[in-house]
Design a protein around this motif. Structure first.
Motif, PDB file in Angstrom:
ATOM      1  N   ALA A  15      83.197 -52.998 -81.226  1.00 40.80           N
ATOM      2  CA  ALA A  15      83.429 -53.346 -82.598  1.00 40.80           C
ATOM      3  C   ALA A  15      82.164 -53.095 -83.536  1.00 40.80           C
ATOM      4  CB  ALA A  15      83.963 -54.711 -82.588  1.00 40.80           C
ATOM      5  N   GLY A  16      81.433 -52.176 -83.196  1.00 34.86           N
ATOM      6  CA  GLY A  16      80.432 -51.860 -84.075  1.00 34.86           C
ATOM      7  C   GLY A  16      80.602 -50.672 -85.105  1.00 34.86           C
ATOM      8  N   ARG A  17      79.720 -50.097 -85.632  1.00 42.10           N
ATOM      9  CA  ARG A  17      79.838 -49.254 -86.617  1.00 42.10           C
ATOM     10  C   ARG A  17      80.837 -47.920 -86.531  1.00 42.10           C
ATOM     11  NH1 ARG A  17      74.735 -46.541 -89.166  1.00 42.10           N
ATOM     12  NH2 ARG A  17      74.467 -46.227 -86.936  1.00 42.10           N
ATOM     13  N   THR A  18      80.466 -47.567 -85.179  1.00 46.18           N
ATOM     14  CA  THR A  18      81.671 -46.360 -84.762  1.00 46.18           C
ATOM     15  C   THR A  18      82.924 -46.875 -84.546  1.00 46.18           C
ATOM     16  OG1 THR A  18      79.731 -45.288 -83.535  1.00 46.18           O
ATOM     17  CG2 THR A  18      81.908 -44.518 -82.946  1.00 46.18           C
ATOM     18  N   GLY A  19      83.133 -48.095 -84.134  1.00 52.18           N
ATOM     19  CA  GLY A  19      84.442 -48.640 -83.829  1.00 52.18           C
ATOM     20  C   GLY A  19      85.296 -48.939 -85.048  1.00 52.18           C
ATOM     21  N   LEU A  20      84.622 -49.563 -86.181  1.00 51.52           N
ATOM     22  CA  LEU A  20      85.038 -49.743 -87.322  1.00 51.52           C
ATOM     23  C   LEU A  20      85.404 -48.323 -88.166  1.00 51.52           C
ATOM     24  CD1 LEU A  20      82.663 -52.467 -88.762  1.00 51.52           C
ATOM     25  CD2 LEU A  20      84.915 -52.784 -87.517  1.00 51.52           C
ATOM     26  N   THR A  21      84.694 -47.573 -87.902  1.00 50.37           N
ATOM     27  CA  THR A  21      85.156 -46.242 -88.676  1.00 50.37           C
ATOM     28  C   THR A  21      86.398 -45.727 -88.082  1.00 50.37           C
ATOM     29  OG1 THR A  21      82.550 -45.964 -89.189  1.00 50.37           O
ATOM     30  CG2 THR A  21      84.371 -43.954 -89.183  1.00 50.37           C
ATOM     31  N   LEU A  22      86.316 -45.619 -86.517  1.00 50.58           N
ATOM     32  CA  LEU A  22      87.358 -45.138 -85.792  1.00 50.58           C
ATOM     33  C   LEU A  22      88.708 -45.859 -86.264  1.00 50.58           C
ATOM     34  CD1 LEU A  22      88.484 -43.460 -83.721  1.00 50.58           C
ATOM     35  CD2 LEU A  22      87.756 -45.086 -81.965  1.00 50.58           C
ATOM     36  N   ALA A  23      88.657 -47.317 -86.401  1.00 53.33           N
ATOM     37  CA  ALA A  23      89.656 -48.059 -86.676  1.00 53.33           C
ATOM     38  C   ALA A  23      90.296 -47.579 -88.103  1.00 53.33           C
ATOM     39  CB  ALA A  23      89.477 -49.515 -86.741  1.00 53.33           C
ATOM     40  N   THR A  24      89.603 -47.292 -88.981  1.00 55.75           N
ATOM     41  CA  THR A  24      89.713 -47.032 -90.334  1.00 55.75           C
ATOM     42  C   THR A  24      90.705 -45.688 -90.268  1.00 55.75           C
ATOM     43  OG1 THR A  24      88.260 -48.093 -91.243  1.00 55.75           O
ATOM     44  CG2 THR A  24      89.050 -46.545 -92.506  1.00 55.75           C
ATOM     45  N   GLU A  25      89.998 -44.521 -89.450  1.00 58.56           N
ATOM     46  CA  GLU A  25      90.543 -43.421 -89.214  1.00 58.56           C
ATOM     47  C   GLU A  25      91.780 -43.470 -88.598  1.00 58.56           C
ATOM     48  OE1 GLU A  25      89.212 -39.193 -87.137  1.00 58.56           O
ATOM     49  OE2 GLU A  25      87.848 -40.273 -88.597  1.00 58.56           O
ATOM     50  N   LEU A  26      92.018 -44.341 -87.465  1.00 55.76           N
ATOM     51  CA  LEU A  26      93.265 -44.388 -86.817  1.00 55.76           C
ATOM     52  C   LEU A  26      94.517 -44.817 -87.638  1.00 55.76           C
ATOM     53  CD1 LEU A  26      92.298 -46.203 -83.512  1.00 55.76           C
ATOM     54  CD2 LEU A  26      93.028 -43.594 -83.706  1.00 55.76           C
ATOM     55  N   ARG A  27      94.074 -45.464 -88.839  1.00 54.91           N
ATOM     56  CA  ARG A  27      95.255 -45.669 -89.832  1.00 54.91           C
ATOM     57  C   ARG A  27      96.053 -44.658 -90.556  1.00 54.91           C
ATOM     58  NH1 ARG A  27      94.664 -51.420 -90.701  1.00 54.91           N
ATOM     59  NH2 ARG A  27      92.742 -52.227 -90.151  1.00 54.91           N
ATOM     60  N   GLN A  28      95.093 -43.532 -90.314  1.00 57.08           N
ATOM     61  CA  GLN A  28      95.816 -42.310 -90.927  1.00 57.08           C
ATOM     62  C   GLN A  28      96.783 -41.544 -89.889  1.00 57.08           C
ATOM     63  OE1 GLN A  28      94.961 -41.971 -94.119  1.00 57.08           O
ATOM     64  NE2 GLN A  28      93.673 -43.769 -93.662  1.00 57.08           N
ATOM     65  N   HIS A  29      96.923 -41.846 -88.803  1.00 59.01           N
ATOM     66  CA  HIS A  29      97.752 -41.293 -87.893  1.00 59.01           C
ATOM     67  C   HIS A  29      99.183 -41.902 -87.626  1.00 59.01           C
ATOM     68  CE1 HIS A  29      94.736 -38.275 -86.756  1.00 59.01           C
ATOM     69  NE2 HIS A  29      94.006 -39.148 -87.127  1.00 59.01           N
ATOM     70  N   PRO A  30     100.105 -41.585 -88.003  1.00 61.10           N
ATOM     71  CA  PRO A  30     101.418 -42.195 -87.868  1.00 61.10           C
ATOM     72  C   PRO A  30     101.842 -42.478 -86.373  1.00 61.10           C
ATOM     73  CG  PRO A  30     101.741 -39.989 -88.515  1.00 61.10           C
ATOM     74  CD  PRO A  30     100.299 -40.033 -88.533  1.00 61.10           C
ATOM     75  N   GLN A  31     101.250 -41.730 -85.547  1.00 56.74           N
ATOM     76  CA  GLN A  31     101.883 -41.683 -84.083  1.00 56.74           C
ATOM     77  C   GLN A  31     100.843 -42.748 -83.304  1.00 56.74           C
ATOM     78  OE1 GLN A  31     104.933 -40.721 -83.137  1.00 56.74           O
ATOM     79  NE2 GLN A  31     105.262 -40.175 -85.400  1.00 56.74           N
ATOM     80  N   ILE A  32      99.923 -43.311 -83.943  1.00 55.91           N
ATOM     81  CA  ILE A  32      98.818 -44.218 -83.368  1.00 55.91           C
ATOM     82  C   ILE A  32      98.731 -45.371 -83.900  1.00 55.91           C
ATOM     83  CG2 ILE A  32      96.426 -44.320 -82.486  1.00 55.91           C
ATOM     84  CD1 ILE A  32      96.148 -41.174 -82.344  1.00 55.91           C
ATOM     85  N   MET A  33      98.624 -46.445 -83.188  1.00 56.12           N
ATOM     86  CA  MET A  33      98.637 -47.685 -83.695  1.00 56.12           C
ATOM     87  C   MET A  33      97.352 -48.649 -82.930  1.00 56.12           C
ATOM     88  SD  MET A  33     100.402 -49.604 -86.058  1.00 56.12           S
ATOM     89  CE  MET A  33     100.663 -51.185 -86.584  1.00 56.12           C
ATOM     90  N   ALA A  34      96.433 -48.998 -83.716  1.00 54.21           N
ATOM     91  CA  ALA A  34      95.242 -49.917 -83.175  1.00 54.21           C
ATOM     92  C   ALA A  34      95.657 -51.018 -83.137  1.00 54.21           C
ATOM     93  CB  ALA A  34      93.944 -49.649 -83.971  1.00 54.21           C
ATOM     94  N   TYR A  35      95.446 -51.912 -82.080  1.00 54.20           N
ATOM     95  CA  TYR A  35      95.947 -53.514 -82.013  1.00 54.20           C
ATOM     96  C   TYR A  35      95.039 -54.317 -81.749  1.00 54.20           C
ATOM     97  CZ  TYR A  35     100.814 -52.375 -81.966  1.00 54.20           C
ATOM     98  OH  TYR A  35     102.187 -52.038 -82.278  1.00 54.20           O
ATOM     99  N   ALA A  36      93.815 -53.860 -81.282  1.00 55.66           N
ATOM    100  CA  ALA A  36      92.488 -54.889 -81.191  1.00 55.66           C
ATOM    101  C   ALA A  36      91.231 -54.222 -80.728  1.00 55.66           C
ATOM    102  CB  ALA A  36      93.044 -55.761 -79.983  1.00 55.66           C
ATOM    103  N   PHE A  37      90.329 -54.820 -80.882  1.00 55.53           N
ATOM    104  CA  PHE A  37      89.048 -54.484 -80.570  1.00 55.53           C
ATOM    105  C   PHE A  37      88.718 -55.192 -79.253  1.00 55.53           C
ATOM    106  CE2 PHE A  37      88.199 -53.592 -84.810  1.00 55.53           C
ATOM    107  CZ  PHE A  37      87.679 -52.361 -84.966  1.00 55.53           C
ATOM    108  N   LEU A  38      87.762 -54.659 -78.270  1.00 55.35           N
ATOM    109  CA  LEU A  38      87.493 -55.171 -77.286  1.00 55.35           C
ATOM    110  C   LEU A  38      85.831 -55.143 -77.140  1.00 55.35           C
ATOM    111  CD1 LEU A  38      89.743 -53.334 -74.335  1.00 55.35           C
ATOM    112  CD2 LEU A  38      89.392 -55.866 -75.029  1.00 55.35           C
ATOM    113  N   ASP A  39      85.048 -56.193 -76.885  1.00 58.03           N
ATOM    114  CA  ASP A  39      83.652 -55.913 -77.250  1.00 58.03           C
ATOM    115  C   ASP A  39      83.009 -56.936 -76.134  1.00 58.03           C
ATOM    116  OD1 ASP A  39      80.771 -56.318 -78.433  1.00 58.03           O
ATOM    117  OD2 ASP A  39      81.593 -54.552 -79.789  1.00 58.03           O
TER     118      ASP A  39
END
Length: 641
Positions: free
Chosen positions: A153-177
């Protein structure tokens, strides 16, 4: 039904959201009147008097929603700025309502318009989140959508979560840390769970892919996490580094599958090396160098065999602390006692006490200085640890009646061109000598090539250089090496130790050696970049040749003599190597101790050259040393008088 909802086009979803924004107006209007009037009669009378406002307000709501872009905001992106625009829309609707009331015959108090705006805002917010909840529940039951958890859930994870929102076939549900301070928090709209609860997260959200977004975590730790996740039946991908976001590049394009197959250019041997636990189950096992890369992986795999006790013998306090913490966590499920011991294998008194106090059955000796240039520049320290330390540990193991002793060696011990390789060959000679004179302890040697991801190895070096934007530095394009994964290396040690009969040198059938230049190019490609060279001047990462380092060879070997033999396992080979007599070995150790006490590196190297006759130094500190080596070898060639 589920497939129809997921297959809606972007324009269809926009129209549905716009309809929701418009239909919310009469609901909010009626709710505001209900809050302002007591009883049903007052509500009906007020609605009858002011119903003419509704078409105008509904039209205004639709127009404002389009103007502010709210109807185009996807449900999973509804946060921050979108909520602010909703507040603006609600305020404007309240203002329109107030203006309409002012020009009508039956005006309403100012408080009504404030309540109407507030109710519309709250209703809008709750409606969007309710629709998002319904959508996530639909996705949970869908085979079309990929459900993702992000590990980190660091910088890379947060940026990835934001980017995943742009993909209609991918849904991010949780962070593991694994950072305890983040557990229970909601970050970027996603809950954060401890890494140990990954199975619970998978079951709750029906996760089918985990993305590792932890560039600051060591490669061997990432490999361990990846291995654990794959055993749970989930697909695992990794991101090389947050630094790859520079220049606006998308993280999704940098995702690559974990696992060594693409880098090894051969199938990994983990499945082929799936046995060998019998010798360790219920035993007391000591692993020297238990905090190092190989030692730590040995600890993990030994624990899987369910020993009674696992002793971690380590020189580095930090490495021991980290290893003990991980082993205690893993040991909870197998009921094994974990014993951390801080010390050096060169301390015979401490070694003897530890072996006796814990009634050690098996010693896996992985403690050694292994970095070629460092040992080349620090000959005394390298030889004292790798040679004399091995002599102390192996001798005390024999005296304590240890059942099995396995030395972790290196392909650099074959016709060594550097002091590190020569020190490992001397360690092998020590173990061979003790094996010939031991009735109770079974001594064996395991020899393998470079381990992907071990500390100081080429893989994390190249990955770090790629993360910084290059260049990748090669000593020579022609250099080849044998490579294996951390899991393969550890499994080989356990297997060899389990069916050794005494004095053998085991090697793994690793296929053909890999050119380091080819490995660098595969890593660049795997990270989503291109090589910048004469043929592609606009590429991303350049490869630069720096020249051979002191003591480095172009090609490594796994055996000196011909005539390798098969073993009980088709992927493990037994090789025959020459050994020294008892008198020669005793003399070599005596001379080495004397040379180390005198402090002269030239004398130390001379002793090594006499003991390891195939030692062919590629680089030495001075011409005088080469003269002494030549003199020593000439003396060995003279016939005894």
């Amino acid at each position: 039904m589920i497939r129809k909802v997921i297959s809606l086009t972007r324009s269809q979803k926009t129209r549905l959201l716009l309809a929701s924004d418009i239909l919310l107006v009469p609901v909010a209007f009626a709710s505001a009147i209900l809050l302002q009037h007591d009883g049903g009669e007052g509500l009906v009378r007020a609605l009858a008097e002011h119903w003419g406002f509704l078409p105008i307000l509904m039209f205004a709501a639709g127009a404002l929603s389009v103007m502010l872009g709210l109807s185009r905001v996807r449900l999973k992106d509804y946060a921050g700025g979108a909520i602010g625009r909703t507040a603006g829309l609600s305020a404007l609707l309240g203002l329109f309502s107030f203006l309409l009331s002012g020009i009508s015959e039956n005006g309403m108090a100012l408080g009504f318009h404030v309540v109407f705006a507030l109710v519309y805002f709250v209703g809008y917010f709750l409606a969007r989140h309710a629709m998002y909840w319904v959508l996530t529940e639909i996705y949970l039951r869908s085979h079309v959508v990929t459900r993702v958890a992000i590990y980190g859930a660091g910088r890379t994870g947060l940026t990835l979560a934001t980017e995943l929102r742009q993909h209609p076939q991918i849904m991010a549900y949780a962070f593991l840390d694994d950072n305890a301070t983040l557990h229970g928090m909601t970050v970027n709209g996603l809950p954060v769970y401890p890494g140990v609860h990954v199975q619970k997260v998978m079951e709750t959200y029906k996760i089918n892919r985990v993305i590792l977004a932890m560039p600051s975590v060591s490669f061997d730790k990432q490999s361990f996490i990846s291995k654990r996740l794959e055993k749970l039946g989930v697909e695992v991908q990794t991101l090389p580094s947050f630094a790859q976001l520079l220049g606006g590049e998308e993280l999704m394009g940098k995702l690559m599958p974990t696992g060594p197959a693409a880098l090894l250019a051969r199938d990994p041997l983990d499945e082929a090396l799936s046995s060998g636990c019998a010798a360790y189950r219920g035993a007391n096992v000591l692993i020297s160098g238990g905090g190092g890369s190989i030692g730590l992986e040995l600890c993990r795999q030994v624990l899987a065999c369910r020993p009674a006790k696992l002793v971690l013998f380590e020189l580095s306090e930090l490495a021991l602390y980290t290893a003990e913490a991980e082993m205690r966590l893993l040991a909870e499920t197998v009921g094994c006692e974990i014993v951390p011991v801080l010390g050096t294998i060169a301390d015979g008194v401490q070694v003897a006490q530890v072996l006796a106090a814990h009634r050690i059955d098996v010693v896996l000796h992985a403690a050694a200085y292994k970095h070629v240039p460092l040992v080349e520049m620090n000959a005394r320290a390298g030889l004292a640890n790798n040679v004399l330390g091995t002599a102390v540990l192996a001798r005390e193991a024999r005296e304590a009646g240890v059942k099995r002793f396995v030395l972790v060696s290196s392909d650099k011990a074959v016709r060594p061109g550097n002091l590190m390789g020569a020190s490992k060959r001397m360690a092998e000679l020590i173990v061979q000598d003790l094996s010939a004179r031991s009735n109770r302890t079974i001594f064996s040697i395991v020899r393998f090539g470079n381990v992907l991801g071990s500390s100081g190895s080429v893989l994390p070096l190249f990955q770090g250089q790629i993360a910084r934007g290059g260049p990748i530095t090669l000593t020579d394009e022609r250099v080849t090496r044998y490579f294996m994964t951390m899991q393969e290396a550890a499994r080989l040690v356990l297997l060899a130790g389990s069916f050794a009969e005494g004095g053998e040198v085991f090697v793994l059938d690793m296929g053909k050696p890999i050119r380091i230049g080819d490995l660098a190019r595969r890593l660049i490609k795997a990270a989503g970049y291109t090589v910048r060279d004469a043929e592609n001047p606009n590429g991303d990462i350049e490869i630069v040749t720096t020249g051979m380092r002191p003591g480095e060879k172009l090609h490594e070997e796994l055996m000196v003599r011909k005539g390798a033999q098969t073993t009980a396992h088709p992927k493990i080979i037994r090789v025959r190597e020459d050994s020294l007599s008892e008198i020669e070995m005793a003399a070599a150790l005596r001379d080495l101790r004397e040379a180390l006490e005198q402090g002269g590196e030239a004398a130390v190297i001379e002793v090594v050259a006499r003991a390891v006759r195939e030692y062919n130094p590629q680089s030495l500190p001075a011409e005088a040393v080469q003269m002494q080596i030549a003199k020593a070898r000439k003396a060995l060639e003279k016939p005894a008088e």
